[in-house]
Design an enzyme around this catalytic site. Sequence first.
Site, PDB file in Angstrom:
ATOM      1  N   TYR A  31       0.887  -1.367  -0.057  1.00 25.98           N
ATOM      2  CA  TYR A  31      -0.041   0.068   0.062  1.00 25.98           C
ATOM      3  C   TYR A  31       0.823   1.257   0.091  1.00 25.98           C
ATOM      4  O   TYR A  31       2.203   0.870   0.124  1.00 25.98           O
ATOM      5  CB  TYR A  31      -0.871  -0.190   1.357  1.00 25.98           C
ATOM      6  CG  TYR A  31      -0.458   0.350   2.470  1.00 25.98           C
ATOM      7  CD1 TYR A  31      -0.236   1.473   3.009  1.00 25.98           C
ATOM      8  CD2 TYR A  31       0.372  -0.668   3.235  1.00 25.98           C
ATOM      9  CE1 TYR A  31       0.247   1.996   4.259  1.00 25.98           C
ATOM     10  CE2 TYR A  31       0.904  -0.423   4.446  1.00 25.98           C
ATOM     11  CZ  TYR A  31       0.775   0.562   4.956  1.00 25.98           C
ATOM     12  OH  TYR A  31       1.502   1.087   6.090  1.00 25.98           O
TER      13      TYR A  31
ATOM     14  N   CYS B   9       4.966   4.029  -1.783  1.00 28.55           N
ATOM     15  CA  CYS B   9       4.812   2.689  -1.746  1.00 28.55           C
ATOM     16  C   CYS B   9       5.514   2.201  -0.697  1.00 28.55           C
ATOM     17  O   CYS B   9       6.854   2.113  -0.662  1.00 28.55           O
ATOM     18  CB  CYS B   9       5.062   1.846  -3.085  1.00 28.55           C
ATOM     19  SG  CYS B   9       4.612   0.304  -3.112  1.00 28.55           S
ATOM     20  N   HIS B  10       5.027   1.406   0.269  1.00 20.04           N
ATOM     21  CA  HIS B  10       5.503   0.968   1.338  1.00 20.04           C
ATOM     22  C   HIS B  10       6.425  -0.259   1.046  1.00 20.04           C
ATOM     23  O   HIS B  10       7.410  -0.597   1.763  1.00 20.04           O
ATOM     24  CB  HIS B  10       4.651   0.475   2.455  1.00 20.04           C
ATOM     25  CG  HIS B  10       5.035   0.474   4.018  1.00 20.04           C
ATOM     26  ND1 HIS B  10       6.268   0.099   4.286  1.00 20.04           N
ATOM     27  CD2 HIS B  10       4.349   0.839   4.916  1.00 20.04           C
ATOM     28  CE1 HIS B  10       6.642   0.340   5.734  1.00 20.04           C
ATOM     29  NE2 HIS B  10       5.377   0.854   6.139  1.00 20.04           N
ATOM     30  N   SER B  11       6.228  -1.029  -0.304  1.00 16.63           N
ATOM     31  CA  SER B  11       6.900  -2.195  -0.220  1.00 16.63           C
ATOM     32  C   SER B  11       8.427  -1.717  -0.895  1.00 16.63           C
ATOM     33  O   SER B  11       9.252  -2.571  -1.009  1.00 16.63           O
ATOM     34  CB  SER B  11       6.204  -2.749  -1.628  1.00 16.63           C
ATOM     35  OG  SER B  11       5.170  -3.236  -1.215  1.00 16.63           O
TER      36      SER B  11
ATOM     37  N   ASN C 171      12.448  -1.804   3.728  1.00 20.11           N
ATOM     38  CA  ASN C 171      11.984  -1.899   4.978  1.00 20.11           C
ATOM     39  C   ASN C 171      12.991  -2.929   6.060  1.00 20.11           C
ATOM     40  O   ASN C 171      13.186  -4.078   5.631  1.00 20.11           O
ATOM     41  CB  ASN C 171      10.505  -2.862   4.634  1.00 20.11           C
ATOM     42  CG  ASN C 171       9.601  -2.190   3.751  1.00 20.11           C
ATOM     43  OD1 ASN C 171       9.079  -1.326   4.623  1.00 20.11           O
ATOM     44  ND2 ASN C 171       9.446  -2.250   2.756  1.00 20.11           N
TER      45      ASN C 171
END
Length: 469
Positions: A38, A164-166, A321
């Site tokens: 997301y 985009c967190h990915s 991340n």
Amino acid sequence: MVSFKARRREPELVPPARPTRRETKALSDIDDQHALRYYETVIGFFRRCTDQSAVDNGPDDPVQAIRAALAEALVYYYPVAGRLREDGGGKLVVDCTAEGVAFVEADADVRLEDFGEPLLPPYPCVEELLCDAGDTRDIIGRPLILMQLTRLKCGGFVIGLHMCHSIADGYGMIQLMVTVAELACGAEAPSILPVWKREILSTIHSPTSIITQPNPSYQPLLNSLDYESESDDVMLSTPLDEMVVDYFVFGPTEMRTLENHGRGHLAHPATTFELLTAVMWRCRTIALGYKSGQPVRLMLTMNARGRWNRHTLIPWGYYGNAHFSPIAELSVDELCRQPLVNTVELVRRTKLSVTKECMESMVETIASLRQRPCADPARTYEVCDTKWIAAGNGLNFGWAEYVGGGIPVAGDLTSKLGSDHMMCKNQDGEDATVVSMLLPRPAMERFRKELAVWLNKQHEKNLIIQSAL
């Protein structure tokens, strides 16, 4: 609160300022969690400096300067200018196509002071300061950043960001924006060079592999995937339009009151994060009316960089991340009937459980869960400490200073079911922590009453900043 409409120009794509490598890069197993597919939302408010030398050295138009600096930053962060796609087995990869990120120029007829003094969430008309992200869960083949820069009447401006967190976590997002600020101030190169190396948080695994000995910090998550027995959480069954978000401000006075509940009983002084998390978890659990014997869980989103880097392999400059989420589990009775100091100690132990060996096991566990159905674990309170976003002067442009912001309850609301701890100034100008809380309307009323008891402020209204969704 002030009400306004931003005048937006059409979105444009900002590609890297110079040619970059065309290649395909694999994401890590931490990046590739379905829960991170997301766009995360961050907002920052900036005041133009009044110092004459800063004014003389600053650009006439911040939009042009920041757009150019963004293009230059993408030379270093060139994967961010690419597009995600699913490779074999549905695993995410990024094609480094240099297509660019989305950028929207906007103007608003308001001043910084119109947003309130001190500057605290909820920010009025926050959606006017963010470009349209569309479906925030649709990340394939789309720009990985959608940025809006809004000029204000006072000469200040607001940067609203969907990222985009990915591709990056909150720390990575800020690292990129610090690079933009440095380049906008005339730096020849970033002070922190970006590092990809996603393989350090990946493991070789079979898509059908079963973790026979899951990491203890993730065992509660595996337990929560028993959907038939976990379908009674009001947080997961209540529509978002029937929820409200409140922001709770804790200054020195409030913290002293909370500390008094455990004074003389803690082996070590509690941090602000540990103490607030313990109190908020207990109040939230009671407010949501969970049954006495049901398990409730606390998920702490921990950044594995910085002081934790003594026992990790994460290099300086890594912007993927790099957060882990150890989970504590108790029954409702155990949580709400034990002394507060026990809950504080549990929060601390959960934080300290993220060792190198723990992280390696967590990577394996996360990789094994990638093929499992994606669902939010029931009766779980997720908490993230984002106070570091406002720490230091990294986001200052020299000719403009960062004066507030953080993660607003906007954009992808399903990712806001937990709490973010953010730095702010309270009404007395003191350093304080503001904590977001999203709950069903009836539960919010009960939560306020529970928290007021802990603070000895049954009739105090200055603590709460209300914002109905």
